[in-house]
Design a protein around this motif. Structure first.
Motif, PDB file in Angstrom:
ATOM      1  N   LYS A  75      41.372  53.226  51.581  1.00 22.54           N
ATOM      2  CA  LYS A  75      41.317  51.779  51.403  1.00 22.54           C
ATOM      3  C   LYS A  75      42.219  51.324  50.250  1.00 22.54           C
ATOM      4  O   LYS A  75      42.165  51.855  49.155  1.00 22.54           O
ATOM      5  CB  LYS A  75      39.888  51.333  51.173  1.00 22.54           C
ATOM      6  CG  LYS A  75      38.994  51.633  52.359  1.00 22.54           C
ATOM      7  CD  LYS A  75      37.734  50.819  52.310  1.00 22.54           C
ATOM      8  CE  LYS A  75      36.814  51.132  53.437  1.00 22.54           C
ATOM      9  NZ  LYS A  75      37.309  50.953  54.760  1.00 22.54           N
ATOM     10  N   GLN A  76      43.030  50.321  50.547  1.00 19.87           N
ATOM     11  CA  GLN A  76      43.964  49.768  49.566  1.00 19.87           C
ATOM     12  C   GLN A  76      43.225  49.135  48.380  1.00 19.87           C
ATOM     13  O   GLN A  76      43.708  49.193  47.268  1.00 19.87           O
ATOM     14  CB  GLN A  76      44.857  48.725  50.253  1.00 19.87           C
ATOM     15  CG  GLN A  76      45.967  48.183  49.392  1.00 19.87           C
ATOM     16  CD  GLN A  76      47.108  49.153  49.176  1.00 19.87           C
ATOM     17  OE1 GLN A  76      47.278  50.094  49.948  1.00 19.87           O
ATOM     18  NE2 GLN A  76      47.873  48.945  48.142  1.00 19.87           N
ATOM     19  N   ASP A  77      42.038  48.558  48.614  1.00 18.52           N
ATOM     20  CA  ASP A  77      41.326  47.900  47.510  1.00 18.52           C
ATOM     21  C   ASP A  77      40.788  48.905  46.486  1.00 18.52           C
ATOM     22  O   ASP A  77      40.712  48.612  45.303  1.00 18.52           O
ATOM     23  CB  ASP A  77      40.216  46.979  48.015  1.00 18.52           C
ATOM     24  CG  ASP A  77      39.182  47.689  48.860  1.00 18.52           C
ATOM     25  OD1 ASP A  77      39.490  48.753  49.434  1.00 18.52           O
ATOM     26  OD2 ASP A  77      38.049  47.180  48.957  1.00 18.52           O
ATOM     27  N   SER A  78      40.433  50.102  46.919  1.00 20.11           N
ATOM     28  CA  SER A  78      39.940  51.099  45.969  1.00 20.11           C
ATOM     29  C   SER A  78      41.051  52.000  45.437  1.00 20.11           C
ATOM     30  O   SER A  78      40.888  52.641  44.398  1.00 20.11           O
ATOM     31  CB  SER A  78      38.840  51.950  46.606  1.00 20.11           C
ATOM     32  OG  SER A  78      39.345  52.640  47.728  1.00 20.11           O
ATOM     33  N   HIS A  79      42.171  52.079  46.134  1.00 19.81           N
ATOM     34  CA  HIS A  79      43.306  52.911  45.727  1.00 19.81           C
ATOM     35  C   HIS A  79      44.587  52.087  45.875  1.00 19.81           C
ATOM     36  O   HIS A  79      45.378  52.329  46.781  1.00 19.81           O
ATOM     37  CB  HIS A  79      43.374  54.178  46.585  1.00 19.81           C
ATOM     38  CG  HIS A  79      42.192  55.060  46.400  1.00 19.81           C
ATOM     39  ND1 HIS A  79      40.998  54.840  47.045  1.00 19.81           N
ATOM     40  CD2 HIS A  79      42.013  56.140  45.611  1.00 19.81           C
ATOM     41  CE1 HIS A  79      40.138  55.769  46.673  1.00 19.81           C
ATOM     42  NE2 HIS A  79      40.718  56.564  45.810  1.00 19.81           N
ATOM     43  N   PRO A  80      44.822  51.130  44.978  1.00 18.89           N
ATOM     44  CA  PRO A  80      45.923  50.174  45.147  1.00 18.89           C
ATOM     45  C   PRO A  80      47.322  50.777  45.018  1.00 18.89           C
ATOM     46  O   PRO A  80      48.289  50.132  45.363  1.00 18.89           O
ATOM     47  CB  PRO A  80      45.661  49.143  44.047  1.00 18.89           C
ATOM     48  CG  PRO A  80      44.859  49.870  43.034  1.00 18.89           C
ATOM     49  CD  PRO A  80      44.028  50.860  43.792  1.00 18.89           C
ATOM     50  N   ILE A 108      48.405  53.445  46.591  1.00 19.57           N
ATOM     51  CA  ILE A 108      48.791  54.109  47.829  1.00 19.57           C
ATOM     52  C   ILE A 108      49.444  53.053  48.700  1.00 19.57           C
ATOM     53  O   ILE A 108      48.849  52.022  48.989  1.00 19.57           O
ATOM     54  CB  ILE A 108      47.574  54.719  48.556  1.00 19.57           C
ATOM     55  CG1 ILE A 108      46.841  55.720  47.670  1.00 19.57           C
ATOM     56  CG2 ILE A 108      47.989  55.344  49.875  1.00 19.57           C
ATOM     57  CD1 ILE A 108      47.619  56.969  47.358  1.00 19.57           C
ATOM     58  N   THR A 109      50.672  53.302  49.120  1.00 20.97           N
ATOM     59  CA  THR A 109      51.371  52.313  49.940  1.00 20.97           C
ATOM     60  C   THR A 109      51.315  52.698  51.402  1.00 20.97           C
ATOM     61  O   THR A 109      51.033  53.835  51.748  1.00 20.97           O
ATOM     62  CB  THR A 109      52.846  52.188  49.491  1.00 20.97           C
ATOM     63  OG1 THR A 109      53.462  53.459  49.625  1.00 20.97           O
ATOM     64  CG2 THR A 109      52.939  51.709  48.060  1.00 20.97           C
ATOM     65  N   ARG A 116      50.461  51.457  55.697  1.00 23.67           N
ATOM     66  CA  ARG A 116      49.411  50.820  56.493  1.00 23.67           C
ATOM     67  C   ARG A 116      48.507  51.818  57.190  1.00 23.67           C
ATOM     68  O   ARG A 116      47.682  51.447  57.992  1.00 23.67           O
ATOM     69  CB  ARG A 116      50.051  49.902  57.521  1.00 23.67           C
ATOM     70  CG  ARG A 116      50.734  48.732  56.872  1.00 23.67           C
ATOM     71  CD  ARG A 116      51.000  47.656  57.900  1.00 23.67           C
ATOM     72  NE  ARG A 116      51.309  46.421  57.247  1.00 23.67           N
ATOM     73  CZ  ARG A 116      52.530  46.003  56.978  1.00 23.67           C
ATOM     74  NH1 ARG A 116      53.565  46.737  57.304  1.00 23.67           N
ATOM     75  NH2 ARG A 116      52.723  44.850  56.380  1.00 23.67           N
ATOM     76  N   GLY A 117      48.689  53.106  56.940  1.00 25.55           N
ATOM     77  CA  GLY A 117      47.791  54.073  57.552  1.00 25.55           C
ATOM     78  C   GLY A 117      48.278  54.669  58.854  1.00 25.55           C
ATOM     79  O   GLY A 117      47.553  55.370  59.519  1.00 25.55           O
ATOM     80  N   ASP A 139      52.780  57.386  57.402  1.00 25.35           N
ATOM     81  CA  ASP A 139      52.424  57.126  56.013  1.00 25.35           C
ATOM     82  C   ASP A 139      51.607  58.246  55.377  1.00 25.35           C
ATOM     83  O   ASP A 139      51.293  58.183  54.208  1.00 25.35           O
ATOM     84  CB  ASP A 139      51.621  55.821  55.902  1.00 25.35           C
ATOM     85  CG  ASP A 139      52.449  54.609  56.286  1.00 25.35           C
ATOM     86  OD1 ASP A 139      53.682  54.661  56.115  1.00 25.35           O
ATOM     87  OD2 ASP A 139      51.868  53.636  56.752  1.00 25.35           O
TER      88      ASP A 139
END
Length: 90
Positions: free
Chosen positions: A20-25, A27-28, A30-31, A35
């Protein structure tokens, strides 16, 4: 069931492209499969445990060719050193 370190859950999420981007900002991406990194370096300030090192070894064996994790830390803890460090916390 045996304890699974949170680190393994995090690595599984990276491998699936679902971190999750919100907990691990930092990490770039989209999954998508493109990536997912082939190598992940994890350094734990304060030290790693033998259990974490063993789980990383298992993770690397079961995900060979997909993703490799390099684990480091400021020390390698056993149960005694870990409890001693906890005693020193405020």
């Amino acid at each position: 069931s045996q304890h699974v370190p949170v680190l393994i859950d995090t690595l599984q999420a990276i491998l699936k492209g679902k971190l999750k981007q919100d907990s691990h900002p930092f990490i770039t991406g989209r999954g998508s499969g493109d990536d997912i990194p082939s190598e992940v370096i994890v350094f734990i300030a304060g030290g790693v445990t033998y259990e974490e090192a063993a789980k990383i070894s298992e993770f690397n064996k079961s995900n060979a060719g997909k993703m490799r994790v390099i684990l480091g830390g400021s020390t390698i803890h056993n149960s005694t050193s870990f409890l001693e460090e906890l005693k020193g916390l405020p």
